[in-house]
Design a protein around this motif. Structure first.
Motif, PDB file in Angstrom:
ATOM      1  N   ILE A  26      -6.246  49.252  31.561  1.00 51.64           N
ATOM      2  CA  ILE A  26      -5.069  50.100  31.365  1.00 51.64           C
ATOM      3  C   ILE A  26      -3.930  49.298  30.735  1.00 51.64           C
ATOM      4  N   LEU A  62       0.246  52.821  38.921  1.00 52.62           N
ATOM      5  CA  LEU A  62      -0.846  52.970  37.963  1.00 52.62           C
ATOM      6  C   LEU A  62      -2.113  53.460  38.655  1.00 52.62           C
ATOM      7  N   ILE A  66      -2.703  59.804  36.748  1.00 54.51           N
ATOM      8  CA  ILE A  66      -1.828  60.453  35.773  1.00 54.51           C
ATOM      9  C   ILE A  66      -0.719  61.211  36.485  1.00 54.51           C
ATOM     10  N   LYS A 144       6.845  54.082  25.751  1.00 58.47           N
ATOM     11  CA  LYS A 144       5.741  53.331  26.337  1.00 58.47           C
ATOM     12  C   LYS A 144       6.218  52.062  27.018  1.00 58.47           C
ATOM     13  N   MET A 147       7.435  53.239  30.340  1.00 58.07           N
ATOM     14  CA  MET A 147       6.304  53.611  31.203  1.00 58.07           C
ATOM     15  C   MET A 147       5.574  52.371  31.717  1.00 58.07           C
ATOM     16  N   GLU A 148       5.404  51.379  30.850  1.00 60.55           N
ATOM     17  CA  GLU A 148       4.743  50.150  31.272  1.00 60.55           C
ATOM     18  C   GLU A 148       5.576  49.419  32.322  1.00 60.55           C
ATOM     19  N   ARG A 153       1.652  56.527  34.112  1.00 62.74           N
ATOM     20  CA  ARG A 153       0.760  57.109  33.095  1.00 62.74           C
ATOM     21  C   ARG A 153       0.984  58.608  33.104  1.00 62.74           C
ATOM     22  N   HIS A 155       0.370  62.613  31.885  1.00 61.85           N
ATOM     23  CA  HIS A 155      -0.569  63.581  31.321  1.00 61.85           C
ATOM     24  C   HIS A 155      -0.089  63.950  29.912  1.00 61.85           C
ATOM     25  N   CYS A 291     -13.689  54.217  29.071  1.00 64.44           N
ATOM     26  CA  CYS A 291     -12.411  54.690  29.607  1.00 64.44           C
ATOM     27  C   CYS A 291     -12.596  55.239  31.018  1.00 64.44           C
ATOM     28  N   GLU A 295      -7.760  57.725  31.656  1.00 70.03           N
ATOM     29  CA  GLU A 295      -7.581  57.189  30.298  1.00 70.03           C
ATOM     30  C   GLU A 295      -8.250  58.089  29.267  1.00 70.03           C
ATOM     31  N   ILE A 298      -6.153  61.186  28.460  1.00 67.52           N
ATOM     32  CA  ILE A 298      -5.004  60.887  27.588  1.00 67.52           C
ATOM     33  C   ILE A 298      -5.466  60.626  26.157  1.00 67.52           C
TER      34      ILE A 298
END
Length: 577
Positions: A26, A62, A66, A144, A147-148, A153, A155, A291, A295, A298
Motif C-alpha cells: 500500500i 490503513l 477503505i 495523496k 492521505m498518506e 484510503r 473509496h 492487489c 487496492e 480503487i
C-alpha cells in the motif's frame, strides 16, 4: 528502532521504522525515515515518541480499509488541505511556487477568477477525456500527500467528492495568497477560515475510535466466519463453500476484524461500493494481480475497468448477509443485519441470466457432426463418418435435455447411478460417491429416464461401461483444477456451440435446464413435479406423493408426457438395435 538515530551527515536526529509487511504494497516502501529537525537528544526523544504514535495511528487507519466520506467529511478534508497551503505560503505569498498551468486551470473552472472570461481550455491531448481527467485531478499530489500522512484510503466515489472540494479549496487558497501579495487582504483575517468544518467536527473514523472495545458477548467477525463455514460445509459443495467464505473474508479484509456489534451500515455500504468497482474475476485481471481487495477496488475505478454485473454484486452481498443471519441465530448481542436492503435493483426478470436454446438452436446442436458423423472421438467438431456414442460428450447434452440436470451432476455419475426399481429406469443424482458432490441438499434426487433416452440405448451404454470395469459412467471426462467437472466441460461445450454458430452471450449448457422446465410446463407437468425433477426444494412433495418407489412412479408418469415440439432426433443411432 525504539529511539532516535543520528544522521552522521547533518547531525540531526531522525525517526526510522520498518513498514509492516502487510502495508508495504500500500505504502510502496519498506521503511519510513523522517527527520526530527533537532540536534538535541532530549528534544529528539520527545519528538520521536510523538512521531511514533502518529505512524502507528497511520498504520492502524490503513489496516481499517477503505474510507467512505460524507459531504461534510470531504469538506473537512478539503479545509485541512486549504489551511496547510495557506500556512506554508503565508510568510511569502508572492513566491507561491506552482506551475502557471495550475492558475490557468483555475481560471477555466472558476468564474470568480479574474482571468476567467479571457481564458479558453486548450486540450492537452487529442482525446478530450484525457484532458478532462488532467483538469479534474490537478490537485491529486496534495490530496495523496495528505492521505498518506493521515493513513487514509478512500473509496473511488469519495475520492471524486474530495477532488471536487479540494479544487475549490485550493483555488481559494491561491486567491487569498495572491491578494496578500498585492496587499489586498488582511493577513490576520482569513476570509475563508470559516468555510470548512474542522476535522474534529467530521465523523471520519480515526484509528483510536476504531480500537476494539469488547463491551458485549458479540463474537469477532473472524470467529463468526469460522463457525458459519464449519457448520455449513456439509450442505455446500466445494465451489459454493469457496464463494461464500471468500466473500465474507473480503469484507473482513476491508472492514477489519471487530466484534459484530461494532459494524454498521457504513461498513456494509463500503463493501458494496468496492464490489461495484471491481470487474468479474478481478484476481485474474492483469492490472489487478497482487492487489488486496481494497487496492483492487480503487485501481479498477481509476482504470475504468468494466465492473462485474449487478447480479454478482448482489450474490456477494447475499453471502455476507447469510453469514450475519447465521451469527444472529448462534451468538448473543449480534445487531441487526447491516446488509439488509443493500441489494442492487435488477431490472431483468427471470430465473437467471441464461436463456433456453431456441427450437432452431436445439436442432442445430443435434444435427452437428457430433451426432451426424465426425472425424473421430477426438475431432468431434469436424465432419466425418464416426458417431462417438460411446463417449460422454455425446451423451451429456442428451441427458441434460431430457432431465434438466446440471452438467456437473451428469458427468459425475457412476455406472451404479443408472438403476432400475419396480421396472422404472432412473438416474440417481447423489453425492455418495468418492468424487461426487452436489450444489445443495435438495439436489439429491432420482430422475426417471425419459423414453427417448431409453430408445437411444442409454441402458446398453451403462451396461457396456460396467462390463469394461468402469466405476464412472463417463471415465474419460475429468475435473478441472478447481475440482469441478462442470468447469472442465463448460469451455469445450462453449467452443462446440460456437462451431455450429449457436453460441450467444446468453446461452450455455445451463440453457438445457431452462428448455426442460419450459417443455415440461408446456406439457402440463405440474410445477412441483418439475421442481422435484430439477432438484429445487419442493415443500410437501413427500406428503402429497409419498417417497421411494411410490414417488418414483409419480415422477415417471409425468416424465412420459415430456415432448420437445418440432425437435427431430430420428437420425440418432440406437445402441443395441
Amino acid at each position: 528502532m525504539s529511539q532516535p538515530s543520528k544522521d552522521n551527515r547533518t547531525g540531526m536526529y531522525k525517526f526510522r521504522k520498518r513498514v509492516p509487511q502487510d502495508l508495504q504494497p500500500i505504502l510502496k516502501q519498506k521503511e519510513i525515515v523522517k527527520s526530527l529537525g533537532t540536534k538535541d537528544v532530549s528534544e529528539a526523544r520527545l519528538l520521536f515518541a510523538r512521531v511514533a504514535a502518529e505512524i502507528e495511528e497511520r498504520f492502524a487507519t490503513l489496516r481499517a480499509g477503505i474510507t467512505t466520506l460524507s459531504e461534510r467529511e470531504a469538506s473537512s478534508m478539503a479545509g485541512e488541505i486549504y489551511r496547510l497551503k495557506v500556512a506554508v505560503n503565508i510568510d511569502d505569498p508572492g513566491k507561491l511556487s506552482e506551475p502557471e498551468v495550475y492558475r490557468m486551470l483555475d481560471a477555466i473552472e472558476f468564474k470568480d477568477h479574474p482571468d476567467h472570461s479571457k481564458t479558453k481550455l486548450t486540450y492537452i491531448s487529442k482525446r478530450t477525456d484525457i484532458t478532462d481527467r488532467i483538469v479534474a485531478r490537478r490537485n491529486d499530489r496534495e490530496i495523496k500527500a495528505y492521505m498518506e500522512e493521515k493513513g487514509i484510503r478512500l473509496h473511488p466515489d469519495s475520492m471524486e467528492l474530495v477532488r471536487s472540494k479540494v479544487r475549490k479549496a485550493v483555488h481559494r487558497a491561491r486567491t487569498y495568497l495572491h491578494d496578500l501579495s498585492n496587499d489586498d487582504a488582511n493577513p490576520n483575517v482569513d476570509p475563508y477560515a470559516d468555510f470548512y468544518p474542522r476535522a474534529e467536527a467530521g465523523s471520519v473514523v480515526t484509528a483510536e475510535e476504531q480500537k476494539l472495545t469488547p463491551t458485549s458477548a458479540a463474537p469477532l467477525l473472524s470467529e463468526a466466519i469460522e463457525g458459519w463455514a464449519t457448520e455449513k460445509k456439509t450442505s455446500w459443495d466445494g465451489k459454493s463453500a469457496t464463494a461464500n467464505v471468500l466473500a465474507a473474508q473480503r469484507f473482513l479484509e476491508l472492514a477489519r476484524d471487530r466484534p459484530l456489534d461494532q459494524y454498521n451500515k457504513k461498513d456494509a455500504r463500503a463493501y458494496k461500493n468496492a464490489l461495484k468497482a471491481l470487474p468479474k474475476n478481478y484476481t485474474k485481471h492483469p492490472d489487478l494481480k497482487g492487489c488486496t481487495f481494497a487496492e483492487a477496488a480503487i485501481k479498477a475505478a481509476e482504470l475504468s475497468l468494466p465492473p462485474m454485473s449487478d447480479k454478482n454484486v448482489n450474490k456477494n452481498l447475499g453471502f455476507v448477509r447469510a453469514m450475519w443471519n447465521w451469527s444472529d441465530a448462534n451468538f448473543d448481542d449480534v445487531p441487526p443485519n447491516p446488509f439488509n436492503g443493500l441489494n442492487l435493483r435488477i431490472k431483468e426478470s427471470g430465473r437467471d441470466d441464461r436463456n433456453p436454446f431456441t427450437a432452431s438452436e436445439l436442432q442445430a446442436i443435434f444435427n452437428a457432426p457430433l451426432y451426424t458423423g465426425c472425424k473421430s472421438a477426438k475431432s468431434w467438431r469436424t465432419k466425418g463418418d464416426h458417431v462417438p456414442s460411446d463417449r460422454g460428450n455425446y451423451w451429456v447434452p442428451l441427458i441434460g435435455l431430457f432431465t434438466g440436470a446440471r452438467s456437473g451432476e451428469i458427468i459425475q455419475m457412476n455406472v451404479s447411478d443408472v438403476a432400475t426399481d419396480g421396472g422404472i429406469a432412473y438416474f440417481k443424482i447423489t453425492d455418495e460417491g468418492e468424487e461426487q458432490g452436489l450444489k445443495t441438499k435438495s439436489s439429491l434426487r432420482e430422475i426417471p429416464i425419459h423414453p427417448k433416452l431409453l430408445e437411444l440405448g442409454i441402458l446398453d451404454f451403462a451396461s457396456e461401461q460396467r462390463s469394461k470395469g468402469h466405476t464412472r459412467l463417463f471415465p474419460e471426462m475429468r475435473k478441472s483444477d478447481d475440482g469441478h467437472y462442470s468447469s472442465a466441460y463448460s469451455r469445450p461445450f462453449g467452443h462446440f456451440l460456437t462451431s455450429i454458430a449457436v453460441k450467444t452471450g446468453r446461452n450455455s449448457f445451463h440453457s438445457f435446464r431452462h428448455n426442460f422446465e419450459d417443455a415440461a410446463l408446456d406439457c402440463l407437468i405440474p410445477q412441483d413435479i418439475v421442481d422435484a425433477l430439477q432438484g429445487h426444494s419442493a415443500a410437501g412433495m413427500a406428503k402429497r406423493y409419498g417417497t421411494g418407489l411410490r414417488k418414483l412412479r409419480v415422477l415417471d408418469e409425468q416424465m412420459q408426457k415430456l415432448r420437445y415440439e418440432g425437435l427431430d432426433l430420428s437420425h440418432l443411432p440406437k445402441l443395441g438395435a
